[in-house]
Write a protein that holds these residues in place. Structure first.
Motif, PDB file in Angstrom:
ATOM      1  N   LEU A 142       9.901  11.505   4.661  1.00 31.46           N
ATOM      2  CA  LEU A 142       8.460  11.455   4.964  1.00 31.46           C
ATOM      3  C   LEU A 142       8.178  10.397   6.039  1.00 31.46           C
ATOM      4  CD1 LEU A 142       5.457  12.135   4.374  1.00 31.46           C
ATOM      5  CD2 LEU A 142       5.535  10.401   2.558  1.00 31.46           C
ATOM      6  N   VAL A 143       8.786   9.249   5.901  1.00 32.22           N
ATOM      7  CA  VAL A 143       8.557   8.171   6.880  1.00 32.22           C
ATOM      8  C   VAL A 143       9.174   8.534   8.218  1.00 32.22           C
ATOM      9  CG1 VAL A 143       9.092   5.761   7.410  1.00 32.22           C
ATOM     10  CG2 VAL A 143       8.368   6.409   5.111  1.00 32.22           C
ATOM     11  N   ALA A 144      10.369   9.189   8.163  1.00 33.90           N
ATOM     12  CA  ALA A 144      11.031   9.536   9.414  1.00 33.90           C
ATOM     13  C   ALA A 144      10.256  10.580  10.191  1.00 33.90           C
ATOM     14  CB  ALA A 144      12.458  10.027   9.105  1.00 33.90           C
ATOM     15  N   GLU A 145       9.631  11.496   9.508  1.00 32.70           N
ATOM     16  CA  GLU A 145       8.903  12.566  10.187  1.00 32.70           C
ATOM     17  C   GLU A 145       7.486  12.159  10.599  1.00 32.70           C
ATOM     18  OE1 GLU A 145       9.038  15.891   7.619  1.00 32.70           O
ATOM     19  OE2 GLU A 145      11.158  16.360   8.021  1.00 32.70           O
ATOM     20  N   THR A 146       6.986  11.053  10.098  1.00 34.18           N
ATOM     21  CA  THR A 146       5.625  10.602  10.432  1.00 34.18           C
ATOM     22  C   THR A 146       5.724   9.275  11.184  1.00 34.18           C
ATOM     23  OG1 THR A 146       4.805  11.624   8.394  1.00 34.18           O
ATOM     24  CG2 THR A 146       3.319  10.092   9.544  1.00 34.18           C
ATOM     25  N   ASP A 147       5.408   9.289  12.477  1.00 29.95           N
ATOM     26  CA  ASP A 147       5.534   8.080  13.305  1.00 29.95           C
ATOM     27  C   ASP A 147       4.592   6.960  12.867  1.00 29.95           C
ATOM     28  OD1 ASP A 147       7.409   9.420  14.790  1.00 29.95           O
ATOM     29  OD2 ASP A 147       5.954  10.104  16.299  1.00 29.95           O
ATOM     30  N   ALA A 148       3.464   7.326  12.226  1.00 26.41           N
ATOM     31  CA  ALA A 148       2.486   6.305  11.865  1.00 26.41           C
ATOM     32  C   ALA A 148       2.852   5.571  10.590  1.00 26.41           C
ATOM     33  CB  ALA A 148       1.100   6.944  11.701  1.00 26.41           C
ATOM     34  N   PHE A 149       3.898   6.015   9.839  1.00 27.69           N
ATOM     35  CA  PHE A 149       4.253   5.375   8.582  1.00 27.69           C
ATOM     36  C   PHE A 149       5.474   4.495   8.791  1.00 27.69           C
ATOM     37  CE2 PHE A 149       2.483   9.315   6.156  1.00 27.69           C
ATOM     38  CZ  PHE A 149       1.204   8.902   6.481  1.00 27.69           C
ATOM     39  N   ALA A 150       5.431   3.311   8.174  1.00 26.98           N
ATOM     40  CA  ALA A 150       6.570   2.393   8.251  1.00 26.98           C
ATOM     41  C   ALA A 150       7.317   2.306   6.922  1.00 26.98           C
ATOM     42  CB  ALA A 150       6.103   1.006   8.663  1.00 26.98           C
ATOM     43  N   PHE A 151       6.632   2.641   5.808  1.00 26.52           N
ATOM     44  CA  PHE A 151       7.264   2.531   4.498  1.00 26.52           C
ATOM     45  C   PHE A 151       6.501   3.419   3.523  1.00 26.52           C
ATOM     46  CE2 PHE A 151       7.156   0.555   0.257  1.00 26.52           C
ATOM     47  CZ  PHE A 151       8.493   0.545  -0.051  1.00 26.52           C
ATOM     48  N   ALA A 152       7.223   3.964   2.561  1.00 22.53           N
ATOM     49  CA  ALA A 152       6.636   4.744   1.482  1.00 22.53           C
ATOM     50  C   ALA A 152       7.426   4.427   0.221  1.00 22.53           C
ATOM     51  CB  ALA A 152       6.666   6.236   1.786  1.00 22.53           C
ATOM     52  N   GLY A 153       6.685   4.256  -0.873  1.00 21.22           N
ATOM     53  CA  GLY A 153       7.362   3.929  -2.113  1.00 21.22           C
ATOM     54  C   GLY A 153       6.456   4.154  -3.309  1.00 21.22           C
ATOM     55  N   PHE A 154       7.068   4.062  -4.517  1.00 20.06           N
ATOM     56  CA  PHE A 154       6.335   4.207  -5.762  1.00 20.06           C
ATOM     57  C   PHE A 154       6.645   3.012  -6.635  1.00 20.06           C
ATOM     58  CE2 PHE A 154       6.212   5.530 -10.238  1.00 20.06           C
ATOM     59  CZ  PHE A 154       4.896   5.912 -10.339  1.00 20.06           C
ATOM     60  N   ILE A 155       5.590   2.373  -7.176  1.00 20.94           N
ATOM     61  CA  ILE A 155       5.750   1.239  -8.063  1.00 20.94           C
ATOM     62  C   ILE A 155       5.174   1.624  -9.413  1.00 20.94           C
ATOM     63  CG2 ILE A 155       3.600   0.241  -7.164  1.00 20.94           C
ATOM     64  CD1 ILE A 155       4.759  -2.524  -7.784  1.00 20.94           C
ATOM     65  N   ASP A 156       5.977   1.451 -10.481  1.00 19.65           N
ATOM     66  CA  ASP A 156       5.505   1.847 -11.808  1.00 19.65           C
ATOM     67  C   ASP A 156       4.632   0.753 -12.394  1.00 19.65           C
ATOM     68  OD1 ASP A 156       7.196  -0.168 -12.535  1.00 19.65           O
ATOM     69  OD2 ASP A 156       8.780   1.155 -13.300  1.00 19.65           O
ATOM     70  N   THR A 157       4.139   0.986 -13.580  1.00 19.76           N
ATOM     71  CA  THR A 157       3.215   0.040 -14.198  1.00 19.76           C
ATOM     72  C   THR A 157       3.902  -1.251 -14.617  1.00 19.76           C
ATOM     73  OG1 THR A 157       3.594   1.133 -16.323  1.00 19.76           O
ATOM     74  CG2 THR A 157       1.692   1.866 -15.019  1.00 19.76           C
ATOM     75  N   ALA A 158       5.232  -1.267 -14.600  1.00 16.97           N
ATOM     76  CA  ALA A 158       5.957  -2.493 -14.909  1.00 16.97           C
ATOM     77  C   ALA A 158       6.178  -3.362 -13.694  1.00 16.97           C
ATOM     78  CB  ALA A 158       7.306  -2.158 -15.569  1.00 16.97           C
ATOM     79  N   GLY A 159       5.826  -2.875 -12.543  1.00 14.24           N
ATOM     80  CA  GLY A 159       5.945  -3.657 -11.323  1.00 14.24           C
ATOM     81  C   GLY A 159       7.211  -3.405 -10.562  1.00 14.24           C
ATOM     82  N   THR A 160       8.028  -2.418 -10.939  1.00 14.21           N
ATOM     83  CA  THR A 160       9.275  -2.139 -10.256  1.00 14.21           C
ATOM     84  C   THR A 160       9.067  -0.985  -9.283  1.00 14.21           C
ATOM     85  OG1 THR A 160      10.545  -2.870 -12.164  1.00 14.21           O
ATOM     86  CG2 THR A 160      11.703  -1.503 -10.544  1.00 14.21           C
ATOM     87  N   ILE A 161       9.581  -1.186  -8.053  1.00 15.23           N
ATOM     88  CA  ILE A 161       9.538  -0.104  -7.067  1.00 15.23           C
ATOM     89  C   ILE A 161      10.699   0.822  -7.400  1.00 15.23           C
ATOM     90  CG2 ILE A 161       9.736   0.485  -4.626  1.00 15.23           C
ATOM     91  CD1 ILE A 161       8.483  -2.147  -3.939  1.00 15.23           C
ATOM     92  N   THR A 162      10.408   1.901  -8.055  1.00 14.24           N
ATOM     93  CA  THR A 162      11.453   2.827  -8.534  1.00 14.24           C
ATOM     94  C   THR A 162      11.890   3.793  -7.463  1.00 14.24           C
ATOM     95  OG1 THR A 162       9.762   4.341  -9.345  1.00 14.24           O
ATOM     96  CG2 THR A 162      10.570   2.670 -10.882  1.00 14.24           C
ATOM     97  N   CYS A 163      11.090   3.926  -6.411  1.00 15.56           N
ATOM     98  CA  CYS A 163      11.436   4.881  -5.368  1.00 15.56           C
ATOM     99  C   CYS A 163      10.894   4.337  -4.060  1.00 15.56           C
ATOM    100  CB  CYS A 163      10.836   6.257  -5.681  1.00 15.56           C
ATOM    101  SG  CYS A 163      11.264   7.530  -4.448  1.00 15.56           S
ATOM    102  N   SER A 164      11.737   4.296  -2.984  1.00 13.18           N
ATOM    103  CA  SER A 164      11.265   3.764  -1.703  1.00 13.18           C
ATOM    104  C   SER A 164      12.013   4.432  -0.573  1.00 13.18           C
ATOM    105  CB  SER A 164      11.474   2.250  -1.648  1.00 13.18           C
ATOM    106  OG  SER A 164      12.854   1.930  -1.561  1.00 13.18           O
ATOM    107  N   SER A 165      11.372   4.462   0.589  1.00 11.19           N
ATOM    108  CA  SER A 165      11.998   5.072   1.761  1.00 11.19           C
ATOM    109  C   SER A 165      13.091   4.190   2.327  1.00 11.19           C
ATOM    110  CB  SER A 165      10.936   5.324   2.833  1.00 11.19           C
ATOM    111  OG  SER A 165      10.321   4.084   3.207  1.00 11.19           O
ATOM    112  N   SER A 166      13.066   2.920   1.993  1.00 10.61           N
ATOM    113  CA  SER A 166      14.092   2.013   2.504  1.00 10.61           C
ATOM    114  C   SER A 166      15.305   1.912   1.605  1.00 10.61           C
ATOM    115  CB  SER A 166      13.489   0.610   2.686  1.00 10.61           C
ATOM    116  OG  SER A 166      13.063   0.105   1.434  1.00 10.61           O
TER     117      SER A 166
END
Length: 596
Positions: free
Chosen positions: A102-126
């Motif tokens: 998603l980030v690679a195909e969209t020039d305007a995005f630098a990062f994409a991720g998901f953070i759960d309610t515990a505060g952990t980024i469980t999924c990220s583009s990096s």
């Protein structure tokens, strides 16, 4: 011109001048036009200001629309990722790969991720999965799980300074976490570019947090402190966010006057502030606005100048020419037949012709009066001449009687009468020879009469030489006073010669004086010497004393007689009936005559 008018013109030359009245009249006449012009100009400037604000609002709205589209695209991508099952799948590689793509195909995005309610980024583009449980940003998301845009720094997230867009993710069990999408500042700055137009823009959130900005002809900056010229003075971004869409004119934090416009980018969450200098966008340039404001004053000044020069050429200079004619006429100039105005209006030419006609008539009248006066003067002098001749004839007849008289007493009486007639003849001879008949030089008249008495006075009984001295001030009296004064002086002089005696210390003397007193009156004094053994003269004892008293009464004067051992004094003080004017051309000097 009266002295009062001269003083007023000298002290206040402009107080009643035509130029002052002209300025006042034109001011009153042009005041309504000036007020209308000022009102219309103010309305134009007010409309120009309003249109400037509307134009700035439109430019800001267009720039905000591009930023709005970018942020809304980020929200849309976040919701799309949340709707996909890749976030909650068992294989983490598939989730990271999807966000990386998603980030690679969209020039305007630098990062994409998901953070759960515990505060952990469980999924990220990096591919990094840090824990943000203690991070203030995450705690803020938990407190208010709403879609949000902000720029607060977080060193646990990769990439440069970004604008972060967050969207909550829910399922049947409730809140599962948040999708984060970061937009680089460079991309947000690009969306604010207004195609080269001179508009300065700032994007901020509802808490007043600075998101990004773009200033005309300036490099990109990263903090509000770099945009003092864009931000309004004494108003925070939080205050502007609370007031919503608006436009106003005020001063920036550098003290410059600018127009400001605030439009929402994301309703009640993100806002854009546009700013530009009024002279850049106003319908009237600065010179045009200044001309519009000062045009009534310029119009009034130009009207005053034109009207003054027009009135000066058509009226004032001709009036001054007429004034100079009047001054010349007052100084004695009579010939104005050749005097002409220089291309004057017809009305002033009529006045000039009336003045020339008046001077012509007055000159003719003056000439007639001068001829009548000369004729009357000639006749009056002829009358005095004839009276003088008749009195001289009477004197000659009396002289024949004196020679034929047998007794000394008869000759003395006739001589006294002859002296009085000669005094009258001297008066008429003086009036015949005088240049002015309205005033008589008393000093010259008395000098003539005393001279005759010195030559013809009866001093045979004195038996000695008598010194006669005269001191006469230049005195002018009326012809009515000349007769009693001359007769009084002759009678007093004859009495002085009659009673003059030789004193022990020298020859006999007589002094006659006519003097000005300090109070403006005139004093005639006749003083003669006496011997110690001479009998006392009694006031009013003879005809001479009676005549002297009578003549003093005719002069409305005061008679004073003082008899002393060595001299006898007679003083007559009176007021001249005509004011003393210029002193005589020739002062009569004191002289001494000797008779034997």
């Amino acid at each position: 011109m009266t002295d009062r008018l001269k003083d007023r013109l000298r002290k206040h030359p402009w107080q009643n001048g035509l130029a002052l009245w002209l300025i006042g009249a034109l001011t009153v006449a042009m005041l309504p036009l000036g007020l209308i012009s000022v009102y219309q100009t103010s309305q134009v400037l007010k409309e120009s200001r309003r249109l400037s604000g509307v134009a700035l609002m439109d430019r800001t709205q267009r720039a905000a629309a591009r930023t709005q589209a970018l942020i809304q695209g980020a929200f849309g991508a976040a919701h799309a990722v949340a709707a996909a099952n890749v976030l909650f799948g068992d294989g983490q590689m598939s989730c990271d790969a999807v966000l990386e793509r998603l980030v690679a195909e969209t020039d305007a995005f630098a990062f994409a991720g998901f953070i759960d309610t515990a505060g952990t980024i469980t999924c990220s583009s990096s591919g990094d999965h840090p824990n943000l449980a203690e991070d203030a940003y995450f705690l803020g998301l938990l407190r208010d799980p709403q879609p949000r845009v902000e720029t607060r720094m977080n060193h646990d997230l990769p990439g440069p300074r970004v604008v972060r867009v967050s969207a909550p993710v829910y399922d049947t069990d409730g809140l599962r976490g948040f999708v984060l999408i970061a937009i680089p500042y460079a991309a947000a700055y690009y969306t604010l570019d207004d195609q080269g137009q001179s508009v300065d823009l700032v994007v901020f959130d509802r808490e007043g947090e600075f998101l990004t900005a773009e200033a005309a002809n300036r490099p990109q900056a990263n903090a509000p402190g770099d945009f003092e010229a864009i931000l309004p003075f004494a108003r925070t971004l939080e205050d502007l966010a609370g007031q919503g869409r608006q436009s106003f004119r005020g001063r920036n934090r550098l003290g410059e006057t600018r127009d400001f416009a605030v439009v929402p980018v994301i309703e009640q969450r993100v806002f854009a502030l546009g700013s530009w200098a009024p002279q850049r966008s106003s319908l009237l340039p600065s010179a045009g606005r200044a001309m519009a404001l000062y045009f009534p004053i310029l119009m009034w000044g130009a009207g005053i100048v034109v009207a003054y020069f027009a009135v000066h050429r058509l009226v004032i200079r001709h009036i001054r020419r007429l004034q100079s004619w009047m001054r010349l006429y007052a100084s004695g100039t009579m010939d104005f037949e050749s005097a002409q105005l220089d291309r004057a209006p017809e009305e002033l030419e009529v006045v000039a012709e009336a003045f020339r006609s008046m001077t012509r008539r007055l000159a003719e009248q003056d000439q007639t009066l001068a001829e009548d006066l000369a004729e009357k003067t000639t006749l009056l002098k002829e009358v005095h001449h004839r009276v003088k001749n008749n009195l001289q004839i009477i004197t000659s007849i009396m002289n024949m009687q004196i020679r034929n008289a047998r007794s000394p007493e008869a000759r003395a009486l006739l001589r006294r009468v002859q002296d009085r007639v000669m005094a009258l003849a001297a008066i008429h001879r003086y009036l015949y020879l005088a240049r002015k008949l309205s005033m008589v030089r008393a000093d010259r008249l008395l000098d003539d009469i005393i001279g005759q008495l010195v030559v013809m006075g009866d001093i045979e009984t004195a038996g000695s030489r008598v010194r006669i001295a005269t001191r006469f001030d230049p005195v002018e009296i009326s012809p009515d006073q000349s007769v009693p004064l001359s007769l009084l002086a002759a009678e007093a002089a004859f009495n002085a010669v009659k009673y003059c005696a030789t004193p022990p210390d020298g020859p006999a003397w007589i002094t006659l004086a006519l003097q000005h007193l300090d109070d403006g009156r005139i004093c005639l004094s006749v003083v003669n010497s006496r011997a110690d053994t001479q009998e006392e003269e009694t006031e009013g004892s003879g005809l001479g004393q009676q005549l002297i008293a009578s003549f003093a009464t005719q002069l409305d004067g005061t008679l004073e007689i003082e008899s002393k051992p060595d001299r006898y004094e007679l003083h007559v003080t009176f007021t001249p009936s005509v004011p003393t004017q210029d002193e005589a051309e020739d002062d009569a000097p004191a002289r001494t005559a000797t008779a034997g």
